[in-house]
Design a protein around this motif. Sequence first.
Motif, PDB file in Angstrom:
ATOM      1  N   VAL A 134       0.682  11.714  -4.504  1.00 56.81           N
ATOM      2  CA  VAL A 134      -0.710  11.288  -4.329  1.00 56.81           C
ATOM      3  C   VAL A 134      -0.746   9.842  -3.860  1.00 56.81           C
ATOM      4  N   ASN A 135      -1.470   9.615  -2.767  1.00 57.82           N
ATOM      5  CA  ASN A 135      -1.711   8.263  -2.257  1.00 57.82           C
ATOM      6  C   ASN A 135      -3.210   8.078  -2.045  1.00 57.82           C
ATOM      7  N   LEU A 136      -3.688   6.912  -2.401  1.00 58.76           N
ATOM      8  CA  LEU A 136      -5.080   6.576  -2.119  1.00 58.76           C
ATOM      9  C   LEU A 136      -5.119   5.626  -0.927  1.00 58.76           C
ATOM     10  N   LYS A 137      -5.944   5.953   0.051  1.00 54.67           N
ATOM     11  CA  LYS A 137      -6.177   5.044   1.157  1.00 54.67           C
ATOM     12  C   LYS A 137      -7.300   4.081   0.757  1.00 54.67           C
ATOM     13  N   THR A 138      -7.048   2.803   0.952  1.00 57.41           N
ATOM     14  CA  THR A 138      -8.066   1.803   0.591  1.00 57.41           C
ATOM     15  C   THR A 138      -8.239   0.819   1.749  1.00 57.41           C
ATOM     16  N   ASP A 139      -9.255   0.000   1.629  1.00 55.27           N
ATOM     17  CA  ASP A 139      -9.464  -1.018   2.670  1.00 55.27           C
ATOM     18  C   ASP A 139      -8.453  -2.145   2.553  1.00 55.27           C
ATOM     19  N   SER A 140      -7.576  -2.067   1.541  1.00 54.54           N
ATOM     20  CA  SER A 140      -6.527  -3.069   1.381  1.00 54.54           C
ATOM     21  C   SER A 140      -5.133  -2.469   1.600  1.00 54.54           C
ATOM     22  N   GLY A 141      -5.092  -1.221   2.060  1.00 56.66           N
ATOM     23  CA  GLY A 141      -3.802  -0.565   2.291  1.00 56.66           C
ATOM     24  C   GLY A 141      -3.673   0.708   1.456  1.00 56.66           C
ATOM     25  N   THR A 142      -2.482   1.267   1.416  1.00 59.82           N
ATOM     26  CA  THR A 142      -2.231   2.519   0.690  1.00 59.82           C
ATOM     27  C   THR A 142      -1.730   2.226  -0.717  1.00 59.82           C
ATOM     28  N   LEU A 143      -2.302   2.934  -1.692  1.00 56.58           N
ATOM     29  CA  LEU A 143      -1.907   2.787  -3.084  1.00 56.58           C
ATOM     30  C   LEU A 143      -1.312   4.108  -3.559  1.00 56.58           C
ATOM     31  N   SER A 144      -0.065   4.087  -4.002  1.00 58.09           N
ATOM     32  CA  SER A 144       0.608   5.301  -4.485  1.00 58.09           C
ATOM     33  C   SER A 144       0.376   5.480  -5.967  1.00 58.09           C
ATOM     34  N   ALA A 145       0.006   6.688  -6.356  1.00 61.07           N
ATOM     35  CA  ALA A 145      -0.187   6.998  -7.765  1.00 61.07           C
ATOM     36  C   ALA A 145       1.156   7.180  -8.458  1.00 61.07           C
ATOM     37  N   GLU A 146       1.232   6.763  -9.709  1.00 63.80           N
ATOM     38  CA  GLU A 146       2.445   6.932 -10.492  1.00 63.80           C
ATOM     39  C   GLU A 146       2.315   8.136 -11.418  1.00 63.80           C
ATOM     40  N   THR A 182     -10.947   4.897   0.687  1.00 59.74           N
ATOM     41  CA  THR A 182     -11.407   5.571   1.906  1.00 59.74           C
ATOM     42  C   THR A 182     -10.838   6.985   2.085  1.00 59.74           C
ATOM     43  N   GLY A 183      -9.887   7.378   1.263  1.00 61.72           N
ATOM     44  CA  GLY A 183      -9.343   8.725   1.424  1.00 61.72           C
ATOM     45  C   GLY A 183      -8.273   9.043   0.387  1.00 61.72           C
ATOM     46  N   LEU A 184      -7.986  10.340   0.225  1.00 57.36           N
ATOM     47  CA  LEU A 184      -6.978  10.836  -0.718  1.00 57.36           C
ATOM     48  C   LEU A 184      -5.944  11.647   0.054  1.00 57.36           C
ATOM     49  N   VAL A 185      -4.677  11.297  -0.102  1.00 57.02           N
ATOM     50  CA  VAL A 185      -3.584  12.010   0.576  1.00 57.02           C
ATOM     51  C   VAL A 185      -2.761  12.751  -0.484  1.00 57.02           C
ATOM     52  N   VAL A 186      -2.662  14.083  -0.339  1.00 54.97           N
ATOM     53  CA  VAL A 186      -1.953  14.923  -1.311  1.00 54.97           C
ATOM     54  C   VAL A 186      -0.780  15.621  -0.617  1.00 54.97           C
ATOM     55  N   THR A 187       0.384  15.510  -1.230  1.00 53.64           N
ATOM     56  CA  THR A 187       1.572  16.225  -0.752  1.00 53.64           C
ATOM     57  C   THR A 187       2.013  17.196  -1.841  1.00 53.64           C
ATOM     58  N   PRO A 188       1.994  18.507  -1.595  1.00 53.49           N
ATOM     59  CA  PRO A 188       2.408  19.475  -2.625  1.00 53.49           C
ATOM     60  C   PRO A 188       3.844  19.229  -3.084  1.00 53.49           C
ATOM     61  N   PRO A 189       4.191  19.648  -4.293  1.00 61.16           N
ATOM     62  CA  PRO A 189       5.559  19.444  -4.796  1.00 61.16           C
ATOM     63  C   PRO A 189       6.614  20.006  -3.845  1.00 61.16           C
ATOM     64  N   ASP A 190       7.683  19.234  -3.674  1.00 62.79           N
ATOM     65  CA  ASP A 190       8.831  19.660  -2.875  1.00 62.79           C
ATOM     66  C   ASP A 190       8.469  19.938  -1.422  1.00 62.79           C
ATOM     67  N   GLU A 191       7.432  19.248  -0.931  1.00 61.51           N
ATOM     68  CA  GLU A 191       7.026  19.375   0.468  1.00 61.51           C
ATOM     69  C   GLU A 191       6.952  17.991   1.106  1.00 61.51           C
ATOM     70  N   THR A 192       6.947  17.955   2.431  1.00 63.92           N
ATOM     71  CA  THR A 192       6.847  16.684   3.152  1.00 63.92           C
ATOM     72  C   THR A 192       5.541  16.586   3.945  1.00 63.92           C
ATOM     73  N   LYS A 193       4.882  17.720   4.168  1.00 62.72           N
ATOM     74  CA  LYS A 193       3.626  17.719   4.916  1.00 62.72           C
ATOM     75  C   LYS A 193       2.472  17.452   3.968  1.00 62.72           C
ATOM     76  N   SER A 194       1.606  16.518   4.342  1.00 65.96           N
ATOM     77  CA  SER A 194       0.491  16.094   3.485  1.00 65.96           C
ATOM     78  C   SER A 194      -0.845  16.565   4.031  1.00 65.96           C
ATOM     79  N   VAL A 195      -1.837  16.530   3.150  1.00 62.01           N
ATOM     80  CA  VAL A 195      -3.222  16.858   3.506  1.00 62.01           C
ATOM     81  C   VAL A 195      -4.091  15.668   3.097  1.00 62.01           C
ATOM     82  N   THR A 196      -4.981  15.225   3.989  1.00 59.90           N
ATOM     83  CA  THR A 196      -5.881  14.113   3.694  1.00 59.90           C
ATOM     84  C   THR A 196      -7.270  14.655   3.367  1.00 59.90           C
TER      85      THR A 196
END
Length: 227
Positions: A134-146, A182-196
């Motif tokens: 999970v990554n959050l797109k922000t006006d200050s850059g990308t923030l990765s969830a832990e 500005t957006g949410l980027v989700v990558t399913p487990p054990d995958e490399t392709k993401s969905v915004t």
Amino acid sequence: MRVHKLTIAAMALAAGLSLTACQNDDDGTDRGAAPPAASAASSTGGSGSTGSDQQGGTDADGKSPAGTGGGDGTTATGGSGGSGENGKTAKCRTDELEITAIDATVGGDDRGTVAVDLKNGGGRDCSLAGHAGVNLKTDSGTLSAERTGEPAPSVVLKDGERITFGITYPINDSGGSGVRITGLVVTPPDETKSVTLDWPGGATLPVTDGSGTLVQVGPLGSAGQGG
């Protein structure tokens, strides 16, 4: 004199015949008789064995006769194996999943919650294991969830089934403008392709010096706090 000699000869011949008759009576065997019926049967026993073999074996062409247990050489099975290699269910691909996100924050919580739903739309069973990225797109850059550190299960999704995980984040109650999401980027487990996706939660995050509460992602099957 001649008559006397003939008489002696006749007596000798009679004695010889009597001796021969006695010998035949002693051994009890008629040497000119035919062999017993049992001996004749044993000499033709091969045809009886052939008939027995045909009842339980194969004929001259190597095929089992009708009504025997020979069969046609095929074996009925109990169905197919697993849907993947070595009988394991193949993993879910990003293109097979319908991914959506909703706000799941409960009033009064000090943290916001977004629930992300993964629905299997691939037309087959598939498996998921671990955490989603999970990554959050922000006006200050990308923030990765832990990750929250909770155990991550392995699940099998049947076609049409879904599973949900939660994202928790700090609510901006500082009164300032904060960091705009500005957006949410989700990558399913054990995958490399993401969905915004569009971000359905609070519009901003509080500005911190790095010591504040982090954005966290829970394991599959959890909707996060308040979900």
